[in-house]
Design a protein around this motif. Structure first.
Motif, PDB file in Angstrom:
ATOM      1  N   GLN A   1      10.906 121.932 -11.097  1.00 36.20           N
ATOM      2  CA  GLN A   1      12.244 121.892 -10.535  1.00 36.20           C
ATOM      3  C   GLN A   1      13.344 121.830 -11.582  1.00 36.20           C
ATOM      4  O   GLN A   1      13.105 121.514 -12.737  1.00 36.20           O
ATOM      5  CB  GLN A   1      12.374 120.655  -9.625  1.00 36.20           C
TER       6      GLN A   1
ATOM      7  N   HIS B  88      13.731 125.028  -7.399  1.00 34.89           N
ATOM      8  CA  HIS B  88      12.666 125.419  -8.303  1.00 34.89           C
ATOM      9  C   HIS B  88      13.312 126.284  -9.372  1.00 34.89           C
ATOM     10  O   HIS B  88      14.254 127.029  -9.102  1.00 34.89           O
ATOM     11  CB  HIS B  88      11.591 126.215  -7.556  1.00 34.89           C
TER      12      HIS B  88
ATOM     13  N   ASN C 174       6.848 128.010  -1.996  1.00 33.04           N
ATOM     14  CA  ASN C 174       7.392 126.726  -1.535  1.00 33.04           C
ATOM     15  C   ASN C 174       6.970 126.431  -0.107  1.00 33.04           C
ATOM     16  O   ASN C 174       6.692 125.275   0.250  1.00 33.04           O
ATOM     17  CB  ASN C 174       8.919 126.735  -1.627  1.00 33.04           C
TER      18      ASN C 174
ATOM     19  N   ASP D  48      17.550 126.976  -0.425  1.00 31.34           N
ATOM     20  CA  ASP D  48      16.778 128.192  -0.722  1.00 31.34           C
ATOM     21  C   ASP D  48      17.032 129.311   0.285  1.00 31.34           C
ATOM     22  O   ASP D  48      17.316 130.455  -0.091  1.00 31.34           O
ATOM     23  CB  ASP D  48      15.284 127.872  -0.758  1.00 31.34           C
TER      24      ASP D  48
END
Length: 280
Positions: A137, A144, A173, A183
């Motif tokens: 991360q 990420h 993920n 995201d």
């Protein structure tokens, strides 16, 4: 969901910023490193921007000039104070001494603080080549590093490549059931920017389920607007406005996150939509 995200950030930040275990050096017979570590730990209780804090770290470096921790610890205060020249000198030394531990951090800082997208990509990719495990991360725990890399390519105008990188990482993920807070939003905006409107809305709906944000509803509204769905657009903009006023929006304590919007932008779209409807 918010608790999960907050826990995620806390865990990531703690792991990255955890103080070294000096006793481990002693057990391994690394006495010079042990003494340098103990000296560096004397910073505890001192203000990060104080002369005493920096002096203790300087003394640790004198004891062991090849010990990475004090260079990195010194660099943080300079980064926060805006002395980026001093930060760069120190973090470069830390990366030189231990690239595996510090390349990802430097790459993230290049993205977050300096908008040095090419430099960030270079660091993240070099880090990925160095290790045989997941690169993990960002410093703040929100992304990420591959998502950050994708955002760098977007900023450089390479949206197709950005989509490919972010799609791939999101799939990974999802397997781990550990999606970043923004995201889906970023991927949806990329779809929107490349004219994939239905795909954009589909991903924005996933973001709504995972972590609803004013930005998410705003960008849904833009997709609906392009599709000619005026009533749906109006509803989404109203939701975006309410979410914004409830403080459910993108946030970074230090910088302006990519794809963040402001209340003025929502109100501008609402005004334009109302004007268009009234003319008809």
């Amino acid at each position: 969901m918010k608790k999960i995200i907050q826990l995620f950030i806390l865990i990531s930040f703690t792991v990255i910023n955890g103080q070294p275990n000096c006793e481990a050096f002693k057990i391994n017979g690394e006495m010079q490193r042990y003494e340098a570590c103990k000296k560096a730990m004397e910073t505890k209780g001192h203000y990060q921007f104080s002369r005493e804090y920096q002096r203790k770290l300087d003394e640790a470096i004198k004891i062991d000039p090849n010990y990475v921790y004090p260079y990195w610890a010194k660099s943080i205060a300079y980064l926060k104070s805006g002395d980026f020249v001093s930060w760069k000198r120190l973090i470069d030394k830390a990366v030189e001494l231990n690239p595996e531990d510090r390349l990802g951090y430097r790459g993230w800082c290049r993205y977050q603080f300096f908008r040095d997208y090419e430099g960030a990509i270079k660091d993240i990719e070099k880090f990925d080549q160095l290790v045989d495990y997941d690169i993990g991360q960002s410093q703040n725990g929100m992304y990420h590093l591959n998502i950050a890399k994708g955002l760098c390519y977007k900023a450089l105008g390479e949206r197709v490549k950005a989509i490919s990188i972010i799609e791939r990482q999101i799939k990974l993920n999802e397997k781990d059931d550990f999606i970043g807070a923004y995201d889906y939003l970023h991927l949806g905006v990329l779809y929107l920017e490349t004219g994939k409107l239905e795909k954009a809305i589909e991903v924005f709906k996933k973001q709504s389920t995972y972590n609803e944000l004013a930005e998410n509803q705003y960008y849904i509204a833009l997709a609906q607007k392009k599709l000619g769905k005026k009533m749906e657009c109006k509803n989404s903009l109203d939701k975006a406005r309410n979410l914004y006023l409830e403080n459910r929006k993108m946030f970074d304590v230090y910088t302006h996150p990519m794809d963040k919007i402001y209340l003025e932008e929502i109100d501008k779209e609402l005004k334009q939509l109302t004007t268009t409807v009234n003319r008809q």
